[in-house]
Scaffold this active site. Structure first.
Site, mmCIF file in Angstrom:
data_model
loop_
_atom_site.group_PDB
_atom_site.id
_atom_site.type_symbol
_atom_site.label_atom_id
_atom_site.label_comp_id
_atom_site.label_asym_id
_atom_site.label_seq_id
_atom_site.Cartn_x
_atom_site.Cartn_y
_atom_site.Cartn_z
ATOM 1 N N ASP A 40 0.980 -1.204 -0.051
ATOM 2 C CA ASP A 40 0.087 -0.086 0.111
ATOM 3 C C ASP A 40 0.996 1.313 0.167
ATOM 4 O O ASP A 40 1.781 1.260 1.000
ATOM 5 C CB ASP A 40 -0.869 0.016 1.251
ATOM 6 C CG ASP A 40 -2.209 0.894 0.988
ATOM 7 O OD1 ASP A 40 -3.525 0.184 1.024
ATOM 8 O OD2 ASP A 40 -2.198 2.157 0.519
ATOM 9 N N ASP A 75 3.958 1.961 -5.821
ATOM 10 C CA ASP A 75 2.515 2.317 -6.396
ATOM 11 C C ASP A 75 2.501 1.058 -7.564
ATOM 12 O O ASP A 75 3.412 0.974 -8.648
ATOM 13 C CB ASP A 75 3.160 3.563 -7.196
ATOM 14 C CG ASP A 75 1.770 4.022 -8.269
ATOM 15 O OD1 ASP A 75 0.876 3.145 -8.446
ATOM 16 O OD2 ASP A 75 1.707 5.069 -8.540
ATOM 17 N N ASN A 102 -5.914 -5.534 -5.752
ATOM 18 C CA ASN A 102 -6.939 -4.858 -5.226
ATOM 19 C C ASN A 102 -7.029 -3.473 -4.980
ATOM 20 O O ASN A 102 -7.936 -2.622 -4.822
ATOM 21 C CB ASN A 102 -7.114 -5.471 -3.740
ATOM 22 C CG ASN A 102 -8.079 -4.829 -2.699
ATOM 23 O OD1 ASN A 102 -9.128 -4.943 -2.683
ATOM 24 N ND2 ASN A 102 -7.209 -3.906 -1.786
ATOM 25 N N TYR A 173 -14.302 4.941 -13.595
ATOM 26 C CA TYR A 173 -14.093 3.932 -12.547
ATOM 27 C C TYR A 173 -14.639 2.610 -13.155
ATOM 28 O O TYR A 173 -14.327 1.618 -13.239
ATOM 29 C CB TYR A 173 -14.739 4.083 -11.469
ATOM 30 C CG TYR A 173 -14.801 3.214 -10.183
ATOM 31 C CD1 TYR A 173 -13.472 2.789 -9.563
ATOM 32 C CD2 TYR A 173 -15.940 2.139 -10.093
ATOM 33 C CE1 TYR A 173 -13.515 1.647 -8.529
ATOM 34 C CE2 TYR A 173 -15.784 1.460 -9.054
ATOM 35 C CZ TYR A 173 -14.762 1.166 -8.315
ATOM 36 O OH TYR A 173 -14.777 0.355 -7.257
ATOM 37 N N LYS A 177 -12.919 -0.871 -14.242
ATOM 38 C CA LYS A 177 -13.319 -2.127 -13.862
ATOM 39 C C LYS A 177 -14.064 -3.119 -14.822
ATOM 40 O O LYS A 177 -13.964 -4.346 -14.908
ATOM 41 C CB LYS A 177 -14.536 -1.892 -12.554
ATOM 42 C CG LYS A 177 -14.170 -1.319 -11.463
ATOM 43 C CD LYS A 177 -12.596 -1.882 -10.930
ATOM 44 C CE LYS A 177 -12.581 -1.572 -9.324
ATOM 45 N NZ LYS A 177 -11.294 -2.056 -8.993
ATOM 46 N N THR A 207 -16.339 0.537 3.386
ATOM 47 C CA THR A 207 -14.936 0.837 3.705
ATOM 48 C C THR A 207 -15.001 2.798 3.260
ATOM 49 O O THR A 207 -16.057 3.052 2.985
ATOM 50 C CB THR A 207 -14.055 0.376 2.325
ATOM 51 O OG1 THR A 207 -14.132 0.853 1.055
ATOM 52 C CG2 THR A 207 -13.914 -1.050 2.440
HETATM 53 P P1 NAD Z 1 -9.991 1.584 0.247
HETATM 54 O O1 NAD Z 1 -9.673 3.165 -0.391
HETATM 55 O O2 NAD Z 1 -10.459 1.499 1.603
HETATM 56 O O3 NAD Z 1 -8.579 0.851 -0.108
HETATM 57 C C1 NAD Z 1 -7.648 0.815 -1.089
HETATM 58 C C2 NAD Z 1 -6.418 1.169 -0.925
HETATM 59 O O4 NAD Z 1 -5.784 1.062 -2.061
HETATM 60 C C3 NAD Z 1 -6.030 2.194 0.000
HETATM 61 O O5 NAD Z 1 -5.194 1.862 1.246
HETATM 62 C C4 NAD Z 1 -5.047 2.985 -0.871
HETATM 63 O O6 NAD Z 1 -3.982 3.554 -0.345
HETATM 64 C C5 NAD Z 1 -4.656 1.930 -1.727
HETATM 65 N N1 NAD Z 1 -4.027 2.223 -3.011
HETATM 66 C C6 NAD Z 1 -4.740 3.424 -3.899
HETATM 67 N N2 NAD Z 1 -3.781 3.683 -4.896
HETATM 68 C C7 NAD Z 1 -2.575 2.794 -4.909
HETATM 69 C C8 NAD Z 1 -1.421 2.184 -5.509
HETATM 70 N N3 NAD Z 1 -1.436 3.104 -6.919
HETATM 71 N N4 NAD Z 1 -0.499 1.431 -5.245
HETATM 72 C C9 NAD Z 1 -0.853 0.756 -3.967
HETATM 73 N N5 NAD Z 1 -1.797 1.005 -3.252
HETATM 74 C C10 NAD Z 1 -2.792 2.150 -3.578
HETATM 75 O O7 NAD Z 1 -10.890 1.005 -0.804
HETATM 76 P P2 NAD Z 1 -11.583 -0.453 -0.636
HETATM 77 O O8 NAD Z 1 -13.243 -0.140 -0.736
HETATM 78 O O9 NAD Z 1 -11.056 -1.161 0.049
HETATM 79 O O10 NAD Z 1 -11.261 -1.072 -2.270
HETATM 80 C C11 NAD Z 1 -10.511 -1.980 -2.385
HETATM 81 C C12 NAD Z 1 -10.938 -2.416 -3.738
HETATM 82 O O11 NAD Z 1 -12.280 -3.064 -4.009
HETATM 83 C C13 NAD Z 1 -10.717 -1.634 -4.974
HETATM 84 O O12 NAD Z 1 -10.134 -2.081 -6.228
HETATM 85 C C14 NAD Z 1 -12.290 -1.059 -5.217
HETATM 86 O O13 NAD Z 1 -12.401 -0.421 -6.389
HETATM 87 C C15 NAD Z 1 -12.970 -2.377 -5.053
HETATM 88 N N6 NAD Z 1 -14.260 -2.364 -4.820
HETATM 89 C C16 NAD Z 1 -14.840 -1.912 -3.681
HETATM 90 C C17 NAD Z 1 -16.172 -1.842 -3.286
HETATM 91 C C18 NAD Z 1 -16.761 -1.538 -1.928
HETATM 92 O O14 NAD Z 1 -17.711 -1.759 -1.916
HETATM 93 N N7 NAD Z 1 -15.840 -1.198 -1.120
HETATM 94 C C19 NAD Z 1 -17.094 -2.383 -4.290
HETATM 95 C C20 NAD Z 1 -16.610 -2.716 -5.543
HETATM 96 C C21 NAD Z 1 -15.217 -2.595 -5.889
#
Ligand code: NAD
Length: 303
Positions: A40, A75, A102, A173, A177, A207
């Site tokens: 991260d 990154d 993720n 987005y 996706k 989240t």
């Molecule tokens: P979140 O913001 O809590 O966590 C995402 C993490 O990714 C963060 O800690 C951030 O620092 C890290 N990050 C961002 N850019 C980065 C990079 N370039 N390199 C390394 N780390 C990086 O969000 P989340 O809800 O836990 O999302 C996780 C995944 O699930 C994402 O791909 C999101 O699109 C997907 N998603 C989430 C939901 C939901 O309901 N929360 C729904 C559909 C998809």
């Protein structure tokens, strides 16, 4: 009896594992006996740099529970950063078995107002941020296969309902996706020869990415099962990362609470073939009949 240590000794990378769903994955893999690379870079929700180092905190949590984990702060959408990420696993634990892509950001805006920078940033972090680690991991596993070692390798990608059904205010987005869904199918087909399976999930959980979106739906209940807890998404991902999931590849799973759905919206559904060209005016009832047989839900569009 279920095997709680279903990933015992396996080496797993989880990207974006400092927070939210990725953090839950990292803890669940560690609980299942895996050694975890917690990636991260500590970004803000829109991808802007932040002084936080949430990955280091997750590594401390895993170690406090008796597990093994190391930090990687690269990154994932940077080509050399992604290469270093894969190397981190090999340097720290001697091998790599599972890559969970993720990491993600959002920059929501209606398409009519969406800026070039907002488009580029979201496409880069999600789409290139999936491709780059996958590409370097696949090269590593191809070399393993050439050296006669059977990898039993796994890639689990993270798509979204937005990518399958569209999402108002999230054109960048949703496009990223959808791209991840197509990338998953192609990678599954190409990597099968090296012993790598590739699947994707479309999760739903509370989240920082969603807590302000579906406020009512997302609130934790005072008692009973908290369906929106991110920890509910991880068991399927841990199973997909285990050797037990052999043969399951090229699939998209929607996961929310205790519900697991095999998404078939991107596959051939109901069809009709009369062996001759249609007239446009004939197709109305034919298409409506096909749609009535489709298993994917009707899209619902607001104003
Ligand atoms: P979140 O913001 O809590 O966590 C995402 C993490 O990714 C963060 O800690 C951030 O620092 C890290 N990050 C961002 N850019 C980065 C990079 N370039 N390199 C390394 N780390 C990086 O969000 P989340 O809800 O836990 O999302 C996780 C995944 O699930 C994402 O791909 C999101 O699109 C997907 N998603 C989430 C939901 C939901 O309901 N929360 C729904 C559909 C998809």
């Amino acid at each position: 009896m279920t095997d709680n240590k279903i990933c015992d000794g396996r080496v797993v990378i989880v990207t974006g594992a400092g927070r939210g769903i990725g953090r839950a994955h990292a803890l669940a893999f560690a609980a299942a006996g895996a050694k975890v690379v917690v990636n991260d870079l500590g970004a803000e929700l829109d991808g802007a740099p932040s002084p936080d180092s949430p990955a280091a905190q997750v590594v401390e949590e895993i170690k406090a529970l008796g597990g093994e984990a190391v930090v990687n702060g690269d990154d994932v959408s940077d080509w050399e950063g992604a290469r270093r990420l894969i190397q981190t696993a090999v340097d720290a634990f001697g091998r790599l078995d599972v890559l969970v892509n993720n990491a993600g950001i959002v920059r929501d805006r209606m398409l009519v107002n969406l800026g070039e920078d907002e488009w580029d940033a979201v496409i880069k972090v999600h789409l290139k941020g999936h491709f780059a680690p996958m590409r370097h991991a696949a090269e590593y596993w191809r070399n393993e296969a050439k050296a006669g070692r059977t990898p039993e390798a796994r890639i689990i990608n993270t798509s979204s309902g937005a990518g399958l059904l569209g999402s108002v205010g999230q054109g960048n987005y949703a496009a990223a996706k959808s791209g991840i869904a197509g990338l998953t199918l192609t990678a599954a087909a190409e990597f099968a020869r090296y012993g790598i399976t590739v699947n994707a999930i479309a999760p739903a959980a509370r989240t920082r990415m969603t807590e302000t979106v579906f406020v009512d739906m997302m609130a934790a209940p005072e008692e009973g099962f908290d369906a929106m807890a991110p920890e509910n998404v991880s068991p399927l991902v841990v199973w997909l990362g285990s050797a037990d999931s052999a043969g399951v590849t090229g699939r998209m799973f929607e996961v929310e609470g205790g519900k697991v759905t095999v998404a078939d919206g991107w596959r051939h559904g109901a069809s009709i073939d009369r062996g001759a060209r249609w007239e446009p005016a004939e197709l109305g009832p034919v298409v409506r009949d096909l749609l009535s047989k489709a298993t994917t839900p009707e899209p619902v569009y607001g104003a």
